[in-house]
Design a protein around this motif. Structure first.
Motif, PDB file in Angstrom:
ATOM      1  N   ASP A  34      -0.662 -13.478  -4.160  1.00  0.00           N
ATOM      2  CA  ASP A  34       0.818 -14.110  -3.891  1.00  0.00           C
ATOM      3  C   ASP A  34       1.412 -13.339  -2.943  1.00  0.00           C
ATOM      4  O   ASP A  34       2.027 -13.969  -2.090  1.00  0.00           O
ATOM      5  CB  ASP A  34       1.560 -14.554  -5.161  1.00  0.00           C
ATOM      6  N   LYS A  35       1.267 -11.943  -3.321  1.00  0.00           N
ATOM      7  CA  LYS A  35       2.151 -11.179  -2.338  1.00  0.00           C
ATOM      8  C   LYS A  35       0.990  -9.927  -1.755  1.00  0.00           C
ATOM      9  O   LYS A  35       0.166  -9.448  -2.524  1.00  0.00           O
ATOM     10  CB  LYS A  35       3.248 -10.510  -2.903  1.00  0.00           C
ATOM     11  N   PRO A  36       1.251  -9.560  -0.670  1.00  0.00           N
ATOM     12  CA  PRO A  36       2.290  -9.678   0.214  1.00  0.00           C
ATOM     13  C   PRO A  36       2.331 -11.005   1.034  1.00  0.00           C
ATOM     14  O   PRO A  36       3.140 -11.449   1.734  1.00  0.00           O
ATOM     15  CB  PRO A  36       2.384  -8.581   1.288  1.00  0.00           C
ATOM     16  N   TYR A  37       1.194 -11.554   0.820  1.00  0.00           N
ATOM     17  CA  TYR A  37       0.978 -12.934   1.516  1.00  0.00           C
ATOM     18  C   TYR A  37       0.012 -13.742   0.626  1.00  0.00           C
ATOM     19  O   TYR A  37      -0.644 -13.194  -0.477  1.00  0.00           O
ATOM     20  CB  TYR A  37       0.096 -12.805   2.899  1.00  0.00           C
ATOM     21  N   SER A  38      -0.182 -15.326   0.710  1.00  0.00           N
ATOM     22  CA  SER A  38      -0.843 -15.949  -0.055  1.00  0.00           C
ATOM     23  C   SER A  38      -2.044 -16.041   0.530  1.00  0.00           C
ATOM     24  O   SER A  38      -2.584 -16.073   1.599  1.00  0.00           O
ATOM     25  CB  SER A  38      -0.299 -17.267  -0.092  1.00  0.00           C
ATOM     26  N   GLU A  39      -3.181 -15.754  -0.485  1.00  0.00           N
ATOM     27  CA  GLU A  39      -4.633 -15.644   0.011  1.00  0.00           C
ATOM     28  C   GLU A  39      -5.608 -16.406  -1.410  1.00  0.00           C
ATOM     29  O   GLU A  39      -4.979 -16.188  -2.582  1.00  0.00           O
ATOM     30  CB  GLU A  39      -5.271 -14.262  -0.102  1.00  0.00           C
TER      31      GLU A  39
END
Length: 337
Positions: free
Chosen positions: A285-290
C-alpha cells in the motif's frame, strides 16, 4: 432570361424535395403501421420453444413434459399441440393463458425405448390460433425400470470427496409429484463390489484412500395405484473419486532483499492428492500501491516462484495451495530496501 431560367430550376428542385419528403413520410407511416401490426400479433418478441421432459420416464408412472415458449405474457391465450409419432393415443392440445405449459403423461402398455414428440405452440385470439410461436421436435426415453440418482451430502452433482470425511449417500427416485413416495421401497447398496449392511435409502460411508469408487444401489418399489399393483426396480449408479486433503504448506524464502535482488520462494505441500494449484499474491500500500498475482497448476507437491522487485517497500506475500477438496494459506512479509 438568366433569372427566368434560375427561377425555373429552383422551382423544379423545390418540387422534387417536396415529393421526396412525401415519400419519406409515407415510408415512415408504413413502417410504424407494420410495427403496430406485428406488436398486436405478438411477433415482436423473440419466442422460442424449450422442452424439459424430466426423463427418462418409467412405464406406468407419470412423466412431466414442460414447454416454455419464452414469449412472455403477450397473448390472451396460448395453444400447445403435443404429437407423439409412435404413440398417437397420447396426443393432446392444451389451451391456457400462460406461455408455459405442463403436460403429465402416464405411458401404459408400451415398450421400453426411445420415442419422439413434436410440439407446436401458438398465440390465440378469442380461442383461435393466430400466430405460430414455433415447432419443437424432441426424443425422450421410456424404461420399465425405476430411475433416480445418488446424492452426496444432498448434492447430486458432487463427484470428488475427501478421505478425511464421512459422507451421506442418498438414493433419490425422480418422479412427478413424488409418485413412489407412498410405495414400499427397499434398498440394496453396493460399494466397490462389496454389499453394505444398511438397507435404508440413506447411508453414511467413508473412503480411506485415494481411488475411484463405484457406488450402486438397487431400489425396488411396490405400490397400489387404484386397483393396480405396481412394482418397479432400478439400479442407480455413481462414480466418486476420493482424494487426500492437503495437511500443511511450508515456505522457504527470504524476508529481506535489495531492490532487483532475486527472490525465490520454495513451497512444499504436505499430504494431498494432485493435481495442485499454487496462487502467489504480493501487494503493497505504501509508499505506492502495488498488486501482483500469479497462478500455477502443477502435479508436483513442490513449487518455486522467482520474483524481482523494482522499488523499496514492504510487500505482503500470500501463498495458497489447493487441490479439488482442500486449500491452505500462508502469509509472510518481504521487506525490500
Amino acid at each position: 432570361m438568366i433569372n427566368i431560367c434560375k427561377n425555373f430550376y429552383l422551382n423544379i428542385v423545390q418540387v422534387q424535395m417536396i415529393n421526396n419528403l412525401r415519400l419519406t413520410m409515407r415510408s415512415l407511416s408504413s413502417f410504424f403501421i407494420l410495427c403496430i401490426v406485428l406488436s398486436i400479433n405478438g411477433m415482436t418478441c423473440d419466442a422460442y420453444l424449450e422442452l424439459y421432459d424430466f426423463g427418462p420416464g418409467t412405464i406406468g408412472a407419470p412423466m412431466l413434459f414442460r414447454v416454455d415458449s419464452h414469449n412472455g405474457p403477450t397473448g390472451p391465450s396460448y395453444e400447445f399441440r403435443f404429437k407423439f409419432d409412435q404413440l398417437p393415443q397420447y396426443d393432446k392440445t392444451i389451451v391456457l393463458n400462460q406461455y408455459i405449459v405442463d403436460y403429465v403423461v402416464t405411458f401404459e402398455s408400451v415398450k421400453a425405448g426411445n420415442y419422439t414428440v413434436q410440439i407446436d405452440a401458438w398465440t390465440c385470439n378469442h380461442g383461435v390460433p393466430f400466430d405460430s410461436l414455433g415447432t419443437l421436435n424432441s426424443t425422450f426415453q421410456l424404461t420399465d425400470s425405476l430411475t433416480g440418482t445418488i446424492a452426496v451430502n444432498d448434492n447430486p452433482r458432487k463427484r470428488v470427496v475427501s478421505t478425511a470425511e464421512t459422507f451421506k449417500l442418498t438414493a433419490r427416485t425422480k418422479y412427478y409429484f413424488n409418485f413412489f413416495n407412498s410405495a414400499n421401497i427397499s434398498y440394496k447398496w453396493i460399494i466397490n463390489d462389496e454389499p453394505q449392511i444398511e438397507s435404508e435409502g440413506v447411508i453414511r460411508h467413508s473412503f480411506s484412500q485415494p481411488q475411484l469408487n463405484n457406488i450402486s444401489v438397487i431400489v425396488t418399489a411396490t405400490k397400489t395405484n387404484g386397483s393396480r399393483l405396481i412394482q418397479k426396480s432400478g439400479t442407480f449408479n455413481l462414480t466418486l473419486e476420493s482424494k487426500d486433503p492437503i495437511t500443511n504448506l511450508t515456505i522457504d524464502g527470504p524476508t529481506e532483499v535489495k531492490v532487483f535482488e532475486r527472490v525465490q520462494l520454495d513451497c512444499k505441500i504436505h499430504g494431498g492428492t494432485p493435481p495442485f494449484q499454487y496462487e502467489y499474491t504480493f501487494w503493497m500500500d505504501k509508499p505506492y500501491s502495488e498488486y501482483i498475482n500469479v497462478i500455477k497448476d502443477s502435479n508436483e507437491s513442490f513449487s518455486s516462484l522467482i520474483r524481482y522487485f523494482s522499488a523499496k517497500g514492504t510487500r505482503t506475500a500470500k501463498i495458497v495451495a489447493r487441490n479439488d477438496i482442500s486449500s491452505i494459506e500462508k502469509r509472510m512479509e518481504i521487506s525490500v530496501y
